[in-house]
Design a protein around this motif. Structure first.
Motif, PDB file in Angstrom:
ATOM      1  N   LYS A   2     -11.066  -2.149  12.370  1.00 20.00           N
ATOM      2  CA  LYS A   2     -10.544  -1.987  11.020  1.00 20.00           C
ATOM      3  C   LYS A   2     -10.855  -3.207  10.157  1.00 20.00           C
ATOM      4  N   THR A   3     -11.036  -2.938   8.873  1.00 22.81           N
ATOM      5  CA  THR A   3     -11.179  -4.015   7.890  1.00 22.81           C
ATOM      6  C   THR A   3      -9.850  -4.169   7.152  1.00 22.81           C
ATOM      7  N   ILE A   4      -9.723  -5.214   6.379  1.00 21.83           N
ATOM      8  CA  ILE A   4      -8.510  -5.433   5.584  1.00 21.83           C
ATOM      9  C   ILE A   4      -8.243  -4.226   4.689  1.00 21.83           C
ATOM     10  N   ALA A   5      -9.270  -3.708   4.053  1.00 24.08           N
ATOM     11  CA  ALA A   5      -9.104  -2.566   3.142  1.00 24.08           C
ATOM     12  C   ALA A   5      -8.527  -1.344   3.857  1.00 24.08           C
ATOM     13  N   ASP A   6      -8.801  -1.210   5.144  1.00 24.18           N
ATOM     14  CA  ASP A   6      -8.272  -0.068   5.908  1.00 24.18           C
ATOM     15  C   ASP A   6      -6.747  -0.101   6.029  1.00 24.18           C
ATOM     16  N   TYR A   7      -6.152  -1.266   5.873  1.00 20.78           N
ATOM     17  CA  TYR A   7      -4.704  -1.415   5.991  1.00 20.78           C
ATOM     18  C   TYR A   7      -3.973  -1.254   4.652  1.00 20.78           C
ATOM     19  N   ILE A   8      -4.733  -1.163   3.566  1.00 25.33           N
ATOM     20  CA  ILE A   8      -4.138  -1.109   2.227  1.00 25.33           C
ATOM     21  C   ILE A   8      -4.050   0.337   1.753  1.00 25.33           C
ATOM     22  N   ARG A   9      -2.839   0.723   1.348  1.00 20.54           N
ATOM     23  CA  ARG A   9      -2.601   2.081   0.857  1.00 20.54           C
ATOM     24  C   ARG A   9      -2.886   2.117  -0.648  1.00 20.54           C
ATOM     25  N   HIS A  16       1.573   3.639 -13.786  1.00 21.79           N
ATOM     26  CA  HIS A  16       1.254   4.445 -14.960  1.00 21.79           C
ATOM     27  C   HIS A  16       0.091   5.374 -14.644  1.00 21.79           C
ATOM     28  N   GLU A  17      -0.030   6.427 -15.406  1.00 19.31           N
ATOM     29  CA  GLU A  17      -1.151   7.360 -15.292  1.00 19.31           C
ATOM     30  C   GLU A  17      -2.470   6.595 -15.384  1.00 19.31           C
ATOM     31  N   GLY A  18      -3.384   6.898 -14.474  1.00 20.95           N
ATOM     32  CA  GLY A  18      -4.701   6.279 -14.482  1.00 20.95           C
ATOM     33  C   GLY A  18      -4.822   5.000 -13.665  1.00 20.95           C
ATOM     34  N   ILE A  19      -3.700   4.467 -13.171  1.00 24.76           N
ATOM     35  CA  ILE A  19      -3.725   3.244 -12.358  1.00 24.76           C
ATOM     36  C   ILE A  19      -3.824   3.625 -10.884  1.00 24.76           C
ATOM     37  N   MET A  20      -4.706   2.945 -10.168  1.00 31.27           N
ATOM     38  CA  MET A  20      -4.803   3.106  -8.712  1.00 31.27           C
ATOM     39  C   MET A  20      -4.128   1.868  -8.106  1.00 31.27           C
ATOM     40  N   PHE A  21      -2.877   2.015  -7.699  1.00 30.97           N
ATOM     41  CA  PHE A  21      -2.092   0.891  -7.196  1.00 30.97           C
ATOM     42  C   PHE A  21      -2.496   0.577  -5.765  1.00 30.97           C
ATOM     43  N   LEU A  27      -0.256  -3.302   4.813  1.00 32.10           N
ATOM     44  CA  LEU A  27      -0.937  -4.398   5.502  1.00 32.10           C
ATOM     45  C   LEU A  27       0.093  -5.319   6.150  1.00 32.10           C
ATOM     46  N   PHE A  28       1.142  -5.664   5.409  1.00 28.50           N
ATOM     47  CA  PHE A  28       2.193  -6.535   5.937  1.00 28.50           C
ATOM     48  C   PHE A  28       2.920  -5.902   7.115  1.00 28.50           C
ATOM     49  N   ASN A  29       3.030  -4.594   7.090  1.00 24.31           N
ATOM     50  CA  ASN A  29       3.786  -3.851   8.104  1.00 24.31           C
ATOM     51  C   ASN A  29       3.056  -3.747   9.439  1.00 24.31           C
ATOM     52  N   ASP A  30       1.793  -4.006   9.467  1.00 25.02           N
ATOM     53  CA  ASP A  30       1.002  -3.896  10.690  1.00 25.02           C
ATOM     54  C   ASP A  30       0.706  -5.300  11.225  1.00 25.02           C
ATOM     55  N   ALA A  31       1.185  -5.605  12.410  1.00 31.47           N
ATOM     56  CA  ALA A  31       1.044  -6.958  12.964  1.00 31.47           C
ATOM     57  C   ALA A  31      -0.410  -7.407  13.023  1.00 31.47           C
ATOM     58  N   ARG A  32      -1.288  -6.538  13.465  1.00 29.59           N
ATOM     59  CA  ARG A  32      -2.708  -6.897  13.578  1.00 29.59           C
ATOM     60  C   ARG A  32      -3.329  -7.118  12.196  1.00 29.59           C
ATOM     61  N   GLY A  33      -3.028  -6.214  11.261  1.00 27.99           N
ATOM     62  CA  GLY A  33      -3.557  -6.340   9.906  1.00 27.99           C
ATOM     63  C   GLY A  33      -3.052  -7.588   9.208  1.00 27.99           C
ATOM     64  N   PHE A 147      -6.973 -14.583  -2.277  1.00 30.26           N
ATOM     65  CA  PHE A 147      -6.314 -13.308  -2.556  1.00 30.26           C
ATOM     66  C   PHE A 147      -6.720 -12.279  -1.509  1.00 30.26           C
ATOM     67  N   VAL A 148      -5.851 -11.332  -1.259  1.00 32.80           N
ATOM     68  CA  VAL A 148      -6.223 -10.216  -0.398  1.00 32.80           C
ATOM     69  C   VAL A 148      -7.144  -9.278  -1.157  1.00 32.80           C
ATOM     70  N   VAL A 149      -6.757  -8.894  -2.371  1.00 35.56           N
ATOM     71  CA  VAL A 149      -7.494  -7.906  -3.163  1.00 35.56           C
ATOM     72  C   VAL A 149      -7.990  -8.526  -4.459  1.00 35.56           C
ATOM     73  N   ASP A 150      -9.232  -8.243  -4.794  1.00 35.78           N
ATOM     74  CA  ASP A 150      -9.796  -8.615  -6.094  1.00 35.78           C
ATOM     75  C   ASP A 150     -10.153  -7.329  -6.832  1.00 35.78           C
ATOM     76  N   LEU A 151      -9.756  -7.250  -8.101  1.00 36.86           N
ATOM     77  CA  LEU A 151     -10.158  -6.162  -8.991  1.00 36.86           C
ATOM     78  C   LEU A 151     -11.140  -6.771  -9.990  1.00 36.86           C
ATOM     79  N   PRO A 152     -12.426  -6.905  -9.600  1.00 35.79           N
ATOM     80  CA  PRO A 152     -13.377  -7.692 -10.389  1.00 35.79           C
ATOM     81  C   PRO A 152     -13.592  -7.185 -11.809  1.00 35.79           C
ATOM     82  N   ASP A 153     -13.437  -5.896 -12.041  1.00 33.41           N
ATOM     83  CA  ASP A 153     -13.664  -5.367 -13.383  1.00 33.41           C
ATOM     84  C   ASP A 153     -12.631  -5.858 -14.392  1.00 33.41           C
TER      85      ASP A 153
END
Length: 176
Positions: A2-9, A16-21, A27-33, A147-153
């Motif tokens: 698994k990659t880090i992204a695999d642990y993120i929901r 709000h409408e149109g946001i992908m949260f 990720l925090f809930n999984d010891a390995r992740g 950071f765990v996640v970057d939203l480059p746009d």
């Protein structure tokens, strides 16, 4: 493996409408992740002189505390206004709709110390920029931001790098 992204929901249309949260609680809930995230966040800074880790409220507290523990250094909370009880400095920053303020205790570190900033997500970079300014105003040296996640746009990485700060992110999501 698994990659880090695999642990993120991903939760569509939140808050709000149109946001992908990007929900890192999974990720925090999984010891390995969680272990993988902490180890990978500190990896680019291993062997460098880091005196403190600063976590940005609130999920940065979880990650930053764990990274500080792994590095064997102290942890500094960068808090929302009105949450710190002792002498503090404040820094305003711009949100999508308005402004906010973060604060730092004036005795969080000694001038000249190296501080690594940690948070879960980099979007526009406003909160991280405010944290950088607080640390620099107190005479600290920012070792970088992780950071765990970057939203480059949304331009946060470019904003921080334009300030001369090294930025590392474990995964990124374009178009978000």
């Amino acid at each position: 493996m698994k990659t880090i992204a695999d642990y993120i929901r991903t939760i569509p249309n939140f808050p709000h409408e149109g946001i992908m949260f990007r929900d890192v609680t999974t990720l925090f809930n999984d010891a390995r992740g969680f272990r993988m995230a902490v180890d990978t966040l500190l990896h680019p800074f291993a062997g460098r002189p880091i005196d403190r880790v600063a976590g940005l409220e609130a999920r940065g507290f979880i990650l930053g505390g764990a990274v500080a523990h792994q590095l064997g250094v102290g942890f500094i909370p960068v808090r929302k206004a009105g949450k710190l009880p002792h002498d503090r400095i404040s820094q305003d920053y711009t949100l999508e709709y308005g402004t906010a303020t973060v604060e730092l205790h004036t005795d969080s570190f000694e001038p000249g110390e190296s501080v690594l900033i940690v948070d879960d997500l980099l979007a526009t970079g406003g909160t991280a920029e405010a944290g950088i300014k607080l640390i620099e105003r107190l005479g600290g040296k920012v070792a970088g931001c992780a950071f765990v996640v970057d939203l480059p746009d949304l331009g946060g990485r470019a904003r921080l790098e334009a300030m001369g700060v090294e930025v590392h992110a474990l995964c990124s999501y374009s178009g978000e």
